[in-house]
Design an enzyme around this catalytic site. Structure first.
Site, short mmCIF file in Angstrom:
data_model
loop_
_atom_site.label_atom_id
_atom_site.label_comp_id
_atom_site.label_asym_id
_atom_site.label_seq_id
_atom_site.Cartn_x
_atom_site.Cartn_y
_atom_site.Cartn_z
N HIS A 273 0.83 -1.21 0.00
CA HIS A 273 0.00 0.00 0.00
C HIS A 273 0.86 1.25 0.00
O HIS A 273 1.84 1.34 0.75
CB HIS A 273 -0.91 0.01 1.25
CG HIS A 273 -1.65 1.29 1.45
ND1 HIS A 273 -1.46 2.10 2.56
CD2 HIS A 273 -2.58 1.92 0.68
CE1 HIS A 273 -2.25 3.16 2.47
NE2 HIS A 273 -2.93 3.07 1.35
N SER A 274 0.53 2.22 -0.84
CA SER A 274 1.12 3.56 -0.80
C SER A 274 2.65 3.53 -0.87
O SER A 274 3.21 3.07 -1.86
CB SER A 274 0.61 4.29 0.44
OG SER A 274 0.84 5.67 0.36
N MET A 275 3.35 3.99 0.17
CA MET A 275 4.81 3.95 0.15
C MET A 275 5.30 2.52 0.00
O MET A 275 6.32 2.26 -0.66
CB MET A 275 5.40 4.56 1.43
CG MET A 275 6.92 4.63 1.42
SD MET A 275 7.64 5.07 3.03
CE MET A 275 7.48 3.49 3.91
N ALA B 277 3.93 0.30 -1.77
CA ALA B 277 3.83 0.02 -3.20
C ALA B 277 5.04 0.58 -3.94
O ALA B 277 5.55 -0.04 -4.88
CB ALA B 277 2.54 0.59 -3.76
#
Length: 299
Positions: free
Chosen positions: A110-112, A114
């Site tokens: 997720h997010s960072m 990713a």
């Protein structure tokens, strides 16, 4: 001490100590099942997957191991004088993969997280079997002509004394602070698992954040947009990108360029915000989408 497996709820998280105690984590699913490694976002922790992981572990018959990156959650802070560069987190991932003797990994990120997953998949494609990315694709970047100003901000910030970790009267106050100060919109119910894992009791009855305050300092160096797009083009593994309708990607020009750069990308847009995998009303549908995609791909 952990509860015996027979007494623990099948959806309960198992706490883990990893990388010789340097990292911490949470696991869901059968011990004997194939492991997927889950990577959280900036200032979050392994509890980011609290509502998604048990559903996904059951649906795909896998074990999900979510780590706390260095400086986050229950993991140790980086040594004094060192940095929290994006590529440093790659070593956290590789250390855990080596500990589990995983030669080719499935990453849920997720997010960072990713961004870390994309950097790792580009640099070491032989180590990555598949990527499931949640509202994140590629690294945060800075144009080449802003390199000097970015470095200036980072150097000045790193020379300042460290601030004390924030303290709050209780968990509810800490949750309210996270909701009010978050970079992306987050309600209190969604934020609670993150805050609970990221706080510790103090001697005077308050709660203090575990997060290393150095994480709030500007990065010294970032990749350029061209470098990030080149990395994305090097990813060989199949990629499933789950975006929230109210997430951070959408139709932004950079997001469209990033999606076009990935050779084997499947994109699905579902209801929810940036933390859609942790939002109570959306976590189940995210799990269903992920499970349906990879079950179909396996046929």
């Amino acid at each position: 001490m952990l509860e015996p497996t027979s007494r623990r709820s099948p959806r309960a998280a198992q706490p883990l100590s990893l990388a010789q105690g340097r990292l911490a984590g949470l696991a869901w699913g059968r011990l004997e099942a194939p492991v997927w490694l889950a990577l959280h976002g900036w200032l979050d922790n392994a509890a980011s997957f609290t509502r998604l992981a048990p559903r996904l572990a059951e649906a795909l018959n896998i074990r999900i191991v979510a780590i706390d990156f260095r400086g986050h959650g229950h993991s140790q802070h980086a040594p004094a004088g060192s940095d929290y560069a994006l590529w440093d987190y790659c070593h956290d991932v590789l250390d855990v993969l080596d500990e589990f003797k995983i030669e080719k990994a499935s990453l849920l990120a997720h997010s960072m997280g990713a961004a870390v997953a994309c950097v790792l998949a580009a640099a070491l494609p032989e180590r990555i079997a598949r990527l499931t990315l949640i509202d994140g694709l590629g690294a945060l970047n800075t144009p080449a002509d802003e390199t000097a100003s970015q470095l200036r901000k980072g150097l000045i910030a790193y020379r300042r004394p460290l601030s004390r970790a924030p303290r709050y009267a209780d968990i509810e106050s800490a949750v309210a602070a996270r909701v009010a100060g978050g970079v992306t919109a987050l309600d209190s119910v969604t934020a609670t698992p993150l805050v609970e894992r990221n706080t510790q009791a103090t001697a005077d009855g308050q709660v203090q954040m575990r997060t290393d305050t150095r994480l709030l300092k500007p990065s010294l160096v970032r990749f350029t947009p061209e470098q990030v797009l080149a990395q994305l083009a090097c990813i060989e593994a199949p990629v499933l990108l789950i975006e929230g309708e109210r997430g951070i990607l959408g139709k932004r020009k950079w997001a469209e360029q990033a999606r076009q750069a990935v050779r084997h990308l499947t994109r699905q847009v579902v209801p929810g915000g940036h933390h859609l995998h942790l939002e109570p009303r959306d976590a189940a549908s995210v799990a269903d989408r992920i499970a349906a995609h990879w079950n179909e791909a396996a046929r």
